[in-house]
Structures are given as structure tokens and as C-alpha cells.
Design an enzyme around this catalytic site. Structure first.
Site, PDB file in Angstrom:
ATOM      1  N   ARG A 114      42.338  45.540  35.048  1.00  0.00           N
ATOM      2  CA  ARG A 114      41.457  44.547  36.022  1.00  0.00           C
ATOM      3  C   ARG A 114      42.191  43.329  36.030  1.00  0.00           C
ATOM      4  NH1 ARG A 114      35.951  46.104  33.107  1.00  0.00           N
ATOM      5  NH2 ARG A 114      35.324  47.969  34.187  1.00  0.00           N
ATOM      6  N   LYS A 129      29.828  43.259  22.099  1.00  0.00           N
ATOM      7  CA  LYS A 129      28.131  43.039  22.521  1.00  0.00           C
ATOM      8  C   LYS A 129      27.652  44.389  23.137  1.00  0.00           C
ATOM      9  CE  LYS A 129      28.287  39.021  24.733  1.00  0.00           C
ATOM     10  NZ  LYS A 129      29.819  39.041  24.642  1.00  0.00           N
ATOM     11  N   ARG A 135      39.240  32.269  29.955  1.00  0.00           N
ATOM     12  CA  ARG A 135      37.884  32.730  29.771  1.00  0.00           C
ATOM     13  C   ARG A 135      37.334  32.293  28.445  1.00  0.00           C
ATOM     14  NH1 ARG A 135      37.994  38.860  31.018  1.00  0.00           N
ATOM     15  NH2 ARG A 135      36.006  38.940  30.364  1.00  0.00           N
ATOM     16  N   ARG A 153      23.585  30.476  27.915  1.00  0.00           N
ATOM     17  CA  ARG A 153      24.896  30.178  27.818  1.00  0.00           C
ATOM     18  C   ARG A 153      25.004  28.601  27.235  1.00  0.00           C
ATOM     19  NH1 ARG A 153      28.793  33.671  29.563  1.00  0.00           N
ATOM     20  NH2 ARG A 153      28.050  35.628  30.859  1.00  0.00           N
ATOM     21  N   ARG A 205      42.857  46.673  27.714  1.00  0.00           N
ATOM     22  CA  ARG A 205      41.929  47.485  28.363  1.00  0.00           C
ATOM     23  C   ARG A 205      42.614  48.149  29.768  1.00  0.00           C
ATOM     24  NH1 ARG A 205      36.428  44.384  27.904  1.00  0.00           N
ATOM     25  NH2 ARG A 205      37.118  43.163  29.422  1.00  0.00           N
TER      26      ARG A 205
END
Length: 215
Positions: A161, A13, A172, A88, A128
Site C-alpha cells: 500500500r 490493536k 505517521r 486521539r 506488509r
């Protein structure tokens, strides 16, 4: 042009939003960004939101909606906007529709849902790596640095992270799916939903989004 970008973490996104913003000359409005900006500016709604955030609680719908309403009232949204991360929930979607109609006399043009398989999302996010010094992003599979663990731009150390580890990513995604499935149904019933295959080349995905928006 006024539309929403829907998609799980890692769906792309942010990348697509930036290109679409430049294409249509309208701002990308991220709930997280405007929450932080409102808190930093010390607005009444920002102060209220901060009190919940400091307690580790979810910011209530009415506070989020108020902050979005204030952001949409700014001059750069006069010709349109891209919403990323809001709404959301179905309750937020309902409130958004009423707010746009009552406050601005407009409606959404589309809701673009970027669909990516869960295993691909996990691979994208868990792979990542971010430079601790300058914030540059890399990926262990598709965007490796010239030297392992070292940033090409500044020579800083690359790290993962904490919320990008596989276990956290899957958690998540579960929360996202629980929240978003009803939202997809909601916008499908309104006729606004446009689903885009997010598994291919980024340029092809962008082209597909532009194509459905033109329709």
C-alpha cells in the site's frame, strides 16, 4: 467492560481487538469505520463529516464526538465496548469521559496501551503486502506467500500500500507520538492506564491484556 485500546499503527490493536471482542461479546468501535458508516448512511453528522473529508481537512472534535455518541447509543454497546482510534487527543478524552457519565451514567474500566518499539513498527508495516484482488494480507518476513508476489488464496498480485512505505510510516508514527504522548499522561493520571509489552508473541500479548482487564 468498557475500555480503550491505545497503540501506534502496527502495534496489533486490530488483531487483539477482534479476539477481545469475541471474549467479552462486545463490539470494537473504530473511529474510521464509524465515520465511513455515518457518511454512507447519510446521517446529519455523516454529511457534515464528509464535507471536511472531501476538502482534505481533519474532522472537528465535536463532529467526531457526536458520531461516537450516536454509535455508543446502539443496542450492541449496552454491555460494553472497545474503542480503537478514539480518543486521539486530550480534548477528545475529556469529552468522552463527560459524555459517558452524562449520557449513560458509566465510566471507562481501563485504557490498554500496547507498546512497541518504533523500529519494530516500521518493519511490521513496511513489510506488509496485500492482495490486489481479495485483500488477503501477508508479510515479507513473518507471513510469506508460497510463491513470491502471488496470493495463496486467489492467485492475485501482492502489492505494498502507498502509505506503507518506510518514509510515510515514520511520518505517521511521528504524528501519532505527538498526539498520543499527552493522552498517555492524561490516562496515567486518572489511574486507568495499563501498559502492555507488544513486542512478544500475539497469544502472550492477548493473555497479558486479559489479565490486566480482570484486575
Amino acid at each position: 467492560m468498557r475500555f480503550i485500546l491505545l497503540g501506534a499503527p502496527g502495534a496489533g490493536k486490530g488483531t487483539q481487538g477482534s479476539r477481545l471482542s469475541a471474549e467479552y461479546q462486545i463490539p470494537v468501535i473504530s473511529t474510521g469505520d464509524i465515520l465511513r458508516a455515518a457518511v454512507k448512511a447519510g446521517t446529519s453528522l455523516g454529511t457534515l463529516a464528509k464535507s471536511f473529508m472531501e476538502q482534505g481537512k481533519l474532522v472537528p472534535d465535536d463532529v467526531i464526538i457526536g458520531i461516537v455518541r450516536d454509535r455508543l447509543a446502539e443496542s450492541d454497546c449496552a454491555n460494553g465496548f472497545i474503542l480503537d482510534g478514539f480518543p486521539r487527543t486530550v480534548a477528545q478524552a475529556d469529552a468522552l469521559g463527560k459524555m459517558l457519565q452524562q449520557n449513560y451514567g458509566v465510566t471507562l474500566d481501563a485504557v490498554v496501551s500496547i507498546v512497541v518499539h518504533e523500529e519494530e513498527l516500521v518493519e511490521r508495516i513496511a513489510g506488509r503486502r496485500v492482495c490486489e484482488q481479495c485483500g488477503a494480507s501477508y508479510h515479507v518476513a513473518v507471513a510469506r506467500p508460497q510463491s513470491d508476489g502471488i496470493c495463496d488464496q486467489c492467485g492475485g498480485k501482492l502489492s505494498q500500500r502507498k502509505d506503507d512505505n518506510e518514509e510515510t510510516v515514520r511520518s505517521r508514527l511521528q504524528v501519532f507520538n505527538e498526539q498520543t504522548a499527552p493522552l498517555v499522561d492524561y490516562y496515567q493520571q486518572t489511574g486507568l492506564l495499563r501498559e502492555i509489552d507488544g513486542m512478544g508473541d500475539m497469544a502472550k500479548i492477548y493473555s497479558d491484556i486479559v489479565c490486566v482487564l480482570k484486575k
